[in-house]
Design a protein around this motif. Structure first.
Motif, PDB file in Angstrom:
ATOM      1  N   UNK A 168       0.787  -1.126  -0.149  1.00 37.08           N
ATOM      2  CA  UNK A 168      -0.050  -0.132   0.130  1.00 37.08           C
ATOM      3  C   UNK A 168       0.853   1.240  -0.213  1.00 37.08           C
ATOM      4  N   UNK A 169       0.674   2.207  -0.895  1.00 41.51           N
ATOM      5  CA  UNK A 169       1.456   3.386  -0.978  1.00 41.51           C
ATOM      6  C   UNK A 169       1.236   4.123   0.256  1.00 41.51           C
ATOM      7  N   UNK A 170       2.379   4.693   0.785  1.00 37.26           N
ATOM      8  CA  UNK A 170       2.195   5.777   1.801  1.00 37.26           C
ATOM      9  C   UNK A 170       1.143   7.054   1.593  1.00 37.26           C
ATOM     10  N   UNK A 171       0.915   7.342   0.520  1.00 37.42           N
ATOM     11  CA  UNK A 171       0.156   8.704   0.283  1.00 37.42           C
ATOM     12  C   UNK A 171      -1.254   8.413   0.155  1.00 37.42           C
ATOM     13  N   UNK A 172      -1.899   7.070   0.050  1.00 37.38           N
ATOM     14  CA  UNK A 172      -3.085   6.774   0.342  1.00 37.38           C
ATOM     15  C   UNK A 172      -3.757   7.296   1.701  1.00 37.38           C
ATOM     16  N   UNK A 173      -5.082   7.615   1.668  1.00 37.19           N
ATOM     17  CA  UNK A 173      -5.808   8.189   2.939  1.00 37.19           C
ATOM     18  C   UNK A 173      -5.961   6.872   3.987  1.00 37.19           C
ATOM     19  N   UNK A 174      -5.945   5.805   3.101  1.00 33.63           N
ATOM     20  CA  UNK A 174      -6.150   4.347   4.273  1.00 33.63           C
ATOM     21  C   UNK A 174      -4.631   4.407   4.947  1.00 33.63           C
ATOM     22  N   UNK A 175      -3.635   4.442   4.394  1.00 33.23           N
ATOM     23  CA  UNK A 175      -2.223   4.308   4.820  1.00 33.23           C
ATOM     24  C   UNK A 175      -2.079   5.355   5.793  1.00 33.23           C
ATOM     25  N   UNK A 176      -2.242   6.606   5.662  1.00 25.59           N
ATOM     26  CA  UNK A 176      -2.226   7.499   6.776  1.00 25.59           C
ATOM     27  C   UNK A 176      -3.238   7.439   7.839  1.00 25.59           C
ATOM     28  N   UNK A 177      -4.599   6.889   7.629  1.00 30.22           N
ATOM     29  CA  UNK A 177      -5.372   6.585   8.702  1.00 30.22           C
ATOM     30  C   UNK A 177      -4.646   5.290   9.403  1.00 30.22           C
ATOM     31  N   UNK A 178      -3.931   4.513   8.842  1.00 31.44           N
ATOM     32  CA  UNK A 178      -3.206   3.066   9.686  1.00 31.44           C
ATOM     33  C   UNK A 178      -2.274   3.835  10.349  1.00 31.44           C
ATOM     34  N   UNK A 179      -1.574   4.801  10.045  1.00 27.45           N
ATOM     35  CA  UNK A 179      -0.348   5.518  10.682  1.00 27.45           C
ATOM     36  C   UNK A 179      -0.964   6.301  11.812  1.00 27.45           C
ATOM     37  N   UNK A 180      -2.104   6.853  11.670  1.00 28.89           N
ATOM     38  CA  UNK A 180      -2.411   7.672  12.762  1.00 28.89           C
ATOM     39  C   UNK A 180      -3.007   6.721  13.949  1.00 28.89           C
ATOM     40  N   UNK A 181      -3.871   5.611  13.377  1.00 30.04           N
ATOM     41  CA  UNK A 181      -4.216   4.750  14.521  1.00 30.04           C
ATOM     42  C   UNK A 181      -3.358   4.120  15.149  1.00 30.04           C
ATOM     43  N   UNK A 182      -2.018   3.588  14.602  1.00 31.11           N
ATOM     44  CA  UNK A 182      -0.873   2.953  15.142  1.00 31.11           C
ATOM     45  C   UNK A 182      -0.318   3.939  16.240  1.00 31.11           C
TER      46      UNK A 182
END
Length: 94
Positions: free
Chosen positions: A1-15
């Protein structure tokens, strides 16, 4: 999953939020233990392996928040407090 997707950013925030919550819980547990070692050593030594995370430890602290109230508890009251948080595992005394 590329880092720039909204899903990737959401996972980063949740982590990061989950990591911060774990750190805060551990800090609070260490602070509580430090106070109890000084004030209520029996509450700390009663559960040497599982510590204050154990439901029975929290049940005892809820029923007897001070050493004086713990000393005043009858065995039946103590057993009742433990059974509310861990039914079926409460020891019986005669």
């Amino acid at each position: 999953m590329p880092r720039s997707t909204p899903e990737a950013r959401a996972i980063t925030v949740l982590t990061r939020a989950q990591s911060a919550a774990v750190t805060a819980r551990q800090r609070a547990q260490h602070q509580l233990r430090a106070v109890l070692v000084t004030y209520y050593l029996a509450a700390v030594t009663a559960w040497p392996t599982t510590g204050l995370r154990h439901p029975q430890a929290r049940a005892v602290l809820a029923a007897a928040p001070t050493p004086a109230t713990a000393a005043a508890l009858s065995r039946a009251e103590f057993a009742e407090a433990l059974s509310r948080f861990s039914p079926g595992t409460c020891p019986t005394w005669t």
